[in-house]
Design an enzyme around this catalytic site. Structure first.
Site, mmCIF file in Angstrom:
data_model
loop_
_atom_site.group_PDB
_atom_site.id
_atom_site.type_symbol
_atom_site.label_atom_id
_atom_site.label_comp_id
_atom_site.label_asym_id
_atom_site.label_seq_id
_atom_site.Cartn_x
_atom_site.Cartn_y
_atom_site.Cartn_z
ATOM 1 N N ARG A 54 0.805 -1.213 0.000
ATOM 2 C CA ARG A 54 0.000 0.000 0.000
ATOM 3 C C ARG A 54 0.847 1.278 0.000
ATOM 4 O O ARG A 54 0.621 2.187 -0.799
ATOM 5 C CB ARG A 54 -0.902 0.041 1.252
ATOM 6 C CG ARG A 54 -2.137 -0.785 1.139
ATOM 7 C CD ARG A 54 -2.500 -1.347 2.499
ATOM 8 N NE ARG A 54 -1.585 -2.431 2.773
ATOM 9 C CZ ARG A 54 -1.840 -3.703 2.450
ATOM 10 N NH1 ARG A 54 -2.986 -4.015 1.963
ATOM 11 N NH2 ARG A 54 -0.929 -4.647 2.638
ATOM 12 N N THR A 55 1.807 1.357 0.920
ATOM 13 C CA THR A 55 2.536 2.613 1.101
ATOM 14 C C THR A 55 3.379 2.935 -0.134
ATOM 15 O O THR A 55 3.370 4.067 -0.636
ATOM 16 C CB THR A 55 3.425 2.516 2.352
ATOM 17 O OG1 THR A 55 2.638 2.016 3.433
ATOM 18 C CG2 THR A 55 4.006 3.864 2.720
ATOM 19 N N LYS A 82 24.683 -6.681 -1.567
ATOM 20 C CA LYS A 82 26.151 -6.859 -1.606
ATOM 21 C C LYS A 82 26.816 -6.144 -0.433
ATOM 22 O O LYS A 82 28.027 -6.025 -0.372
ATOM 23 C CB LYS A 82 26.713 -6.298 -2.915
ATOM 24 C CG LYS A 82 26.153 -6.938 -4.164
ATOM 25 C CD LYS A 82 26.695 -6.198 -5.401
ATOM 26 C CE LYS A 82 25.848 -6.519 -6.615
ATOM 27 N NZ LYS A 82 26.045 -5.539 -7.693
ATOM 28 N N ARG A 104 11.302 3.658 3.751
ATOM 29 C CA ARG A 104 10.843 2.634 4.703
ATOM 30 C C ARG A 104 12.060 1.800 5.057
ATOM 31 O O ARG A 104 12.813 1.356 4.176
ATOM 32 C CB ARG A 104 9.758 1.755 4.108
ATOM 33 C CG ARG A 104 9.476 0.546 4.998
ATOM 34 C CD ARG A 104 8.243 -0.209 4.616
ATOM 35 N NE ARG A 104 7.044 0.551 4.947
ATOM 36 C CZ ARG A 104 5.810 0.025 4.952
ATOM 37 N NH1 ARG A 104 5.632 -1.255 4.655
ATOM 38 N NH2 ARG A 104 4.774 0.761 5.266
ATOM 39 N N HIS A 134 5.000 5.610 11.626
ATOM 40 C CA HIS A 134 4.441 5.504 10.271
ATOM 41 C C HIS A 134 3.487 6.694 10.124
ATOM 42 O O HIS A 134 2.257 6.548 10.097
ATOM 43 C CB HIS A 134 3.697 4.172 10.131
ATOM 44 C CG HIS A 134 3.393 3.767 8.722
ATOM 45 N ND1 HIS A 134 3.500 4.619 7.641
ATOM 46 C CD2 HIS A 134 2.953 2.576 8.213
ATOM 47 C CE1 HIS A 134 3.155 3.967 6.537
ATOM 48 N NE2 HIS A 134 2.820 2.738 6.853
HETATM 49 N N1 CP Z 1 -0.265 -0.071 5.951
HETATM 50 C C1 CP Z 1 0.898 -0.350 5.379
HETATM 51 O O1 CP Z 1 1.930 0.239 5.704
HETATM 52 O O2 CP Z 1 0.860 -1.322 4.417
HETATM 53 P P1 CP Z 1 2.075 -1.778 3.515
HETATM 54 O O3 CP Z 1 3.063 -2.500 4.418
HETATM 55 O O4 CP Z 1 1.489 -2.671 2.471
HETATM 56 O O5 CP Z 1 2.707 -0.548 2.942
#
Ligand code: CP
Length: 330
Positions: A54-55, A82, A104, A134
């Site tokens: 999603r993100t 590597k 991320r 988040h």
């Molecule tokens: N909600 C969320 O962060 O989903 P993803 O891990 O799919 O990005």
């Protein structure tokens, strides 16, 4: 706002500005203006060291709808395998001219390191770091709550506290959840009352400092507090095994005590909505009945994520923060 690293960094005015801007972005999409020229010539790098559906996709969609160029970097299949460090990866991407880096990372604090290191000149957006933060998930959750329970334009009577008085229960694996931590901070900033619910083994010690109530009994919270929304958390089995711990209580006990099923759904107030950040463990923290019920706004959360991420990229890169009390319908 130079970077977006933590939901806890946002003032009420900043948070409401992002939500209002997201409402404006959503309105353009509803009018089928799919692409805005706002970030033409700017480059957004999606730097993902941890898996995401999603993100990652919604940041990519958001950047493209603002006409930015997008570079997608996934640690899998890159020179990270590597042994290349975060610093050298960031310097490499900076050499390609990143105006914003959406990161991320499995390590809590990695986005902060990137923002303060000088390895990139761009704005840094935290797309989830370890068990820490988040912030854009919390913003899209707040946007979804506001849209359903308050109204898109927010509240004019309590500036900056658009979710004043709403009761939100956040349920499940709080211990490993950056979504819970970010939501507690942002919902508190916006005036909502939060109760964290989970088994004692999955609620962190010291959670009292999180400006939230704590309960170990979901049925009591539903009956006594009558929450306006329940936010179910994913049970993060991958973080339990990597930490050397196990999943305790057992999956069956967990579902009995903390799973949202048809019975608990029926016990919620009629207006209450169900959120889940995804990905869901169907049959564990949420039953198919609950996940697919008309009261679940889980798919809508994903769509709202695009509007919220458009707003964040716009405010960081175009620099044109609208007046904090400017409303989408003004
Ligand atoms: N909600 C969320 O962060 O989903 P993803 O891990 O799919 O990005």
């Amino acid at each position: 706002m130079r970077h977006l690293l933590s939901a806890g960094d946002l003032t009420p005015a900043e948070a409401v500005t992002i939500l209002d801007t997201a409402a404006q972005m959503a309105a353009t999409q509803e009018r089928e203006i799919k692409k805005l020229p706002t970030l033409r010539g700017r480059t957004v790098v999606n730097l993902f060291f941890e898996d995401s559906t999603r993100t990652r996709i919604s940041f990519e969609t958001a950047a493209k709808r603002l006409s930015a160029d997008v570079i997608n970097f996934s640690a899998k299949g890159s020179s990270v395998s590597k042994g290349e460090s975060l610093k050298d990866t960031a310097l490499t991407l900076q050499a390609m001219g990143a105006d914003a880096v959406v990161i991320r990372h499995q390590a809590s604090g990695a986005p902060h390191t990137l923002a303060t290191s000088g390895w990139t000149h761009g704005a840094v957006v935290n797309a989830g770091d370890g068990t820490h933060q988040h912030p854009t998930q919390a913003l899209l959750d707040a946007y979804t709550l506001r849209r359903h329970l308050v109204g898109d334009g927010g509240r004019s009577d309590v500036t900056g506290r658009d979710l004043e008085g709403l009761k939100v229960a956040i349920v499940g694996d709080v211990l490993h959840s950056r979504v819970a931590r970010s939501n507690v901070q942002l919902l508190h900033t916006l005036g909502a009352e939060v109760t964290l619910v989970g088994p004692p083994t999955l609620v962190p010690v010291g959670v009292g400092a999180w400006t939230a109530r704590v309960s170990y009994h979901l049925d009591e919270v539903i009956a006594d507090e009558k929450p306006d929304a329940v936010m179910m958390l994913r049970v993060q089995r991958e973080r339990m095994s990597s930490a050397g711990g196990g999943f305790f209580p057992s999956p069956l006990e967990y579902t009995r005590g903390y799973g949202l099923d048809a019975r608990r759904l029926a016990a919620l107030p009629d207006h209450a909505i169900v959120l889940h950040p995804g990905p869901m463990n169907r049959g564990l923290e949420i039953s198919a009945d609950a996940a697919d019920s008309p009261r679940a706004v889980i798919v809508e959360q994903v769509a709202n994520g695009v509007a919220v991420r458009m707003a964040v990229l716009y405010l960081l890169l175009a620099g044109g923060a609208p007046a904090t009390n400017e409303r989408a319908d003004a």
